[in-house]
Design a protein around this motif. Structure first.
Motif, mmCIF file in Angstrom:
data_model
loop_
_atom_site.group_PDB
_atom_site.id
_atom_site.type_symbol
_atom_site.label_atom_id
_atom_site.label_comp_id
_atom_site.label_asym_id
_atom_site.label_seq_id
_atom_site.Cartn_x
_atom_site.Cartn_y
_atom_site.Cartn_z
ATOM 1 N N ASP A 65 -15.337 0.721 -8.094
ATOM 2 C CA ASP A 65 -13.972 1.226 -8.221
ATOM 3 C C ASP A 65 -12.951 0.090 -8.204
ATOM 4 O O ASP A 65 -11.933 0.147 -8.902
ATOM 5 C CB ASP A 65 -13.658 2.218 -7.094
ATOM 6 C CG ASP A 65 -14.314 3.571 -7.320
ATOM 7 O OD1 ASP A 65 -14.806 3.811 -8.451
ATOM 8 O OD2 ASP A 65 -14.337 4.384 -6.390
ATOM 9 N N GLU A 66 -13.222 -0.945 -7.398
ATOM 10 C CA GLU A 66 -12.315 -2.086 -7.374
ATOM 11 C C GLU A 66 -12.331 -2.831 -8.705
ATOM 12 O O GLU A 66 -11.292 -3.283 -9.190
ATOM 13 C CB GLU A 66 -12.694 -3.033 -6.233
ATOM 14 C CG GLU A 66 -12.336 -2.508 -4.852
ATOM 15 C CD GLU A 66 -12.853 -3.399 -3.741
ATOM 16 O OE1 GLU A 66 -12.236 -3.398 -2.661
ATOM 17 O OE2 GLU A 66 -13.872 -4.085 -3.948
ATOM 18 N N LEU A 68 -9.818 -10.079 -3.462
ATOM 19 C CA LEU A 68 -9.945 -9.683 -4.860
ATOM 20 C C LEU A 68 -9.294 -10.692 -5.796
ATOM 21 O O LEU A 68 -9.812 -10.979 -6.879
ATOM 22 C CB LEU A 68 -9.325 -8.302 -5.067
ATOM 23 C CG LEU A 68 -10.175 -7.102 -4.678
ATOM 24 C CD1 LEU A 68 -9.418 -5.814 -4.944
ATOM 25 C CD2 LEU A 68 -11.498 -7.096 -5.428
ATOM 26 N N GLU A 79 -7.554 -7.923 1.910
ATOM 27 C CA GLU A 79 -8.201 -7.365 0.723
ATOM 28 C C GLU A 79 -7.601 -7.956 -0.552
ATOM 29 O O GLU A 79 -8.320 -8.268 -1.515
ATOM 30 C CB GLU A 79 -8.072 -5.845 0.715
ATOM 31 C CG GLU A 79 -8.897 -5.141 1.779
ATOM 32 C CD GLU A 79 -8.185 -5.107 3.115
ATOM 33 O OE1 GLU A 79 -7.048 -5.624 3.202
ATOM 34 O OE2 GLU A 79 -8.772 -4.578 4.082
ATOM 35 N N HIS A 80 -6.279 -8.095 -0.580
ATOM 36 C CA HIS A 80 -5.609 -8.664 -1.741
ATOM 37 C C HIS A 80 -6.099 -10.087 -2.004
ATOM 38 O O HIS A 80 -6.417 -10.453 -3.145
ATOM 39 C CB HIS A 80 -4.093 -8.654 -1.505
ATOM 40 C CG HIS A 80 -3.327 -9.399 -2.548
ATOM 41 N ND1 HIS A 80 -3.003 -10.732 -2.421
ATOM 42 C CD2 HIS A 80 -2.818 -9.001 -3.738
ATOM 43 C CE1 HIS A 80 -2.325 -11.125 -3.490
ATOM 44 N NE2 HIS A 80 -2.202 -10.097 -4.294
ATOM 45 N N TYR A 105 -9.103 -3.202 -11.057
ATOM 46 C CA TYR A 105 -8.637 -4.550 -11.366
ATOM 47 C C TYR A 105 -8.468 -4.720 -12.871
ATOM 48 O O TYR A 105 -7.460 -5.262 -13.352
ATOM 49 C CB TYR A 105 -9.633 -5.562 -10.830
ATOM 50 C CG TYR A 105 -9.085 -6.971 -10.728
ATOM 51 C CD1 TYR A 105 -8.799 -7.535 -9.503
ATOM 52 C CD2 TYR A 105 -8.846 -7.736 -11.866
ATOM 53 C CE1 TYR A 105 -8.300 -8.818 -9.400
ATOM 54 C CE2 TYR A 105 -8.339 -9.014 -11.775
ATOM 55 C CZ TYR A 105 -8.066 -9.544 -10.538
ATOM 56 O OH TYR A 105 -7.560 -10.807 -10.460
ATOM 57 N N PRO A 146 -16.440 -7.184 -5.061
ATOM 58 C CA PRO A 146 -15.771 -5.932 -5.413
ATOM 59 C C PRO A 146 -16.735 -4.763 -5.594
ATOM 60 O O PRO A 146 -17.845 -4.922 -6.103
ATOM 61 C CB PRO A 146 -15.084 -6.268 -6.750
ATOM 62 C CG PRO A 146 -15.207 -7.738 -6.924
ATOM 63 C CD PRO A 146 -16.402 -8.145 -6.154
ATOM 64 N N SER A 147 -16.287 -3.580 -5.207
ATOM 65 C CA SER A 147 -17.013 -2.361 -5.520
ATOM 66 C C SER A 147 -16.740 -1.989 -6.973
ATOM 67 O O SER A 147 -15.868 -2.561 -7.632
ATOM 68 C CB SER A 147 -16.550 -1.224 -4.614
ATOM 69 O OG SER A 147 -15.204 -0.879 -4.909
ATOM 70 N N ASP A 163 0.835 -1.202 0.000
ATOM 71 C CA ASP A 163 0.000 0.000 0.000
ATOM 72 C C ASP A 163 0.871 1.254 0.000
ATOM 73 O O ASP A 163 1.578 1.532 0.979
ATOM 74 C CB ASP A 163 -0.896 -0.010 1.235
ATOM 75 C CG ASP A 163 -1.861 1.164 1.259
ATOM 76 O OD1 ASP A 163 -1.770 2.043 0.385
ATOM 77 O OD2 ASP A 163 -2.716 1.193 2.164
ATOM 78 N N LEU A 166 -2.523 -3.507 -2.711
ATOM 79 C CA LEU A 166 -3.313 -3.982 -1.574
ATOM 80 C C LEU A 166 -2.569 -5.082 -0.822
ATOM 81 O O LEU A 166 -1.799 -5.843 -1.405
ATOM 82 C CB LEU A 166 -4.661 -4.540 -2.052
ATOM 83 C CG LEU A 166 -5.656 -3.530 -2.622
ATOM 84 C CD1 LEU A 166 -6.854 -4.273 -3.211
ATOM 85 C CD2 LEU A 166 -6.116 -2.545 -1.551
ATOM 86 N N SER A 191 -6.576 1.345 -6.229
ATOM 87 C CA SER A 191 -6.576 0.185 -5.346
ATOM 88 C C SER A 191 -6.784 -1.090 -6.154
ATOM 89 O O SER A 191 -7.891 -1.386 -6.602
ATOM 90 C CB SER A 191 -7.688 0.315 -4.293
ATOM 91 O OG SER A 191 -7.432 1.420 -3.445
ATOM 92 N N HIS A 192 -5.695 -1.824 -6.364
ATOM 93 C CA HIS A 192 -5.764 -3.078 -7.098
ATOM 94 C C HIS A 192 -4.778 -4.055 -6.474
ATOM 95 O O HIS A 192 -4.201 -3.788 -5.415
ATOM 96 C CB HIS A 192 -5.484 -2.866 -8.595
ATOM 97 C CG HIS A 192 -4.266 -2.054 -8.882
ATOM 98 N ND1 HIS A 192 -2.986 -2.501 -8.596
ATOM 99 C CD2 HIS A 192 -4.110 -0.815 -9.426
ATOM 100 C CE1 HIS A 192 -2.108 -1.595 -8.968
ATOM 101 N NE2 HIS A 192 -2.758 -0.558 -9.458
#
Length: 398
Positions: free
Chosen positions: A223-224, A100, A96-97, A228, A220-221, A62, A92, A87-88
């Motif tokens: 934005d995520e 995703l 979280e990593h 990605y 995922p949101s 991060d 991360l 944030s990918h």
């Protein structure tokens, strides 16, 4: 802070950084260096130290853990953040990593590679037909780039009519060359806008592709999802282009090894591993930041410091590889670090290997008389803080 060095950035270093790295491994295996962009890092050059850094949870991915002056240098995450792409997987940490990564990992599993392999073979065959009548060609522009654009866009689910600009945008995002026709910020905003539109399209009409899977996943949101897809486009696009470019160049500069491979095409899998080690398509790892003081070799890196692993250097470490500066397509036990190590090991490694085997194998079969069309010393190399490869690769095909 220790005295620092400006990392070389001239054409000579970019074309052949290996003597410099060999010197660092001997005298300063963990060295504080500055880049001409204003960024700085602790550069790790030895193989065993590199494996430690790449897998140590005391180093965060991060950039929010980076020093303020490093972030203010303008080449960290701020541009991505302003574009909604910050944030990918490469920025991360777990959990979280892990969350995703699990969403789309099935698209890069060995069980799916058969179908993807057919796409690669069809694209390769089409591109080779286009080269059949040419006396000379630039293999980057006419082979590696269009091949990888087809493959990555197919996996992501980008319709053919929208693929034209993606290569240009990816070039602008990855390259640190200021002479391009658009800035990195402009390219990021263009990518964000088009990917955002694709996400909405896939929510209405999903397919069997990465964007559709992400767009309909519960985790995922938006934005995520956006970040990605951006990551897969940029990371997947550039690195595999350079795998093909660096690999073909290494073979043409080592005709004995090329003849050996032509005589034993069944050894292509081992050969691609050695091409990856010999001239990695990713020169450096992506950024890491120490959460606590971390001892690497004989050096203690303070907390809150950026760290880079010189993958190209680690792959040429004589302590890990016998005759490390030699290209040996029969090399066994080739545990190179070109795809990283640990939790952030490259998600697309199996796909890149498959594409490298198909693309390089078909090319050397189709054009047995292929040779460089220019002195290798005259080749221009991509200016980038991460990826490594020639900008062009002119060859005589027959």
């Amino acid at each position: 802070m220790p005295s620092d060095d400006l990392l070389p950035a001239g054409p000579g270093f970019v074309a052949d950084p290996y003597p410099y790295y060999a010197g660092l491994r001997r005298s300063h295996p963990v060295r504080f260096v500055r880049f001409d962009s204003g960024l700085y890092a602790w550069l790790v050059t030895r193989y065993e130290d590199a494996r430690l850094v790449l897998s140590d949870p005391r180093l965060s991915k991060d950039p929010g853990n980076a020093p303020a002056d490093w972030q203010e240098a303008g080449r960290g995450r701020p541009l991505e953040d302003r574009s909604g792409l910050g944030s990918h997987l490469l920025t991360l940490d777990p959990p979280e990593h892990t969350r995703l990564r699990s969403v789309v990992s099935r698209f890069f599993h060995h069980r799916r590679l058969g179908a993807i392999g057919e796409v690669i073979e069809e694209a390769v065959a089409s591109l080779l037909r286009g080269l059949a009548g040419a006396g000379e060609a630039d293999l980057i522009a006419r082979y590696a780039k269009p091949l990888q654009a087809t493959v990555i866009c197919e996996i992501l689910g980008i319709p053919p009519g929208r693929r034209g600009d993606f290569g240009r945008w990816c070039d602008a995002v990855v390259s640190s060359d200021p002479d391009g026709d658009m800035t990195r910020g402009e390219a990021l905003r263009a990518l964000a806008g088009h990917i955002g539109g694709l996400i909405e399209d896939k929510r209405r009409e999903p397919g069997d592709d990465v964007i559709s899977t992400l767009a309909h996943a519960a985790e995922p949101s938006r934005d995520e999802v956006l970040a990605y897809v951006f990551l897969l486009l940029v990371a997947g696009y550039e690195t595999t282009i350079n795998l093909i470019g660096n690999g073909v160049l290494a073979l043409l500069r080592h005709p004995g090894q090329l003849a050996r491979l032509r005589g034993r095409p069944e050894a292509l899998e081992t050969a691609v591993e050695e091409l990856l080690r010999y001239d990695s398509p990713a020169e450096f790892s992506t950024w890491r930041f120490t959460l606590t003081p971390v001892e690497v070799g004989d050096t203690v890196i303070p907390a809150g410091q950026p760290v880079l692993v010189a993958l190209s250097s680690a792959n040429r470490d004589a302590a890990a590889f016998a005759d490390a500066d030699a290209l040996d397509l029969g090399r066994a036990d080739n545990a190179h670090l070109s795809f990283g190590h640990g939790a952030h090991y490259c998600l697309g490694a199996a796909l890149a290997r498959l594409e490298g085997r198909i693309a390089i194998g078909a090319l050397i079969r189709e054009f047995p008389g292929m040779a460089l069309a220019v002195d290798p010393e005259r080749l221009e190399w991509r200016s980038s803080l991460t990826v490594r490869g020639p900008l062009t690769l002119p060859v005589r095909l027959r």
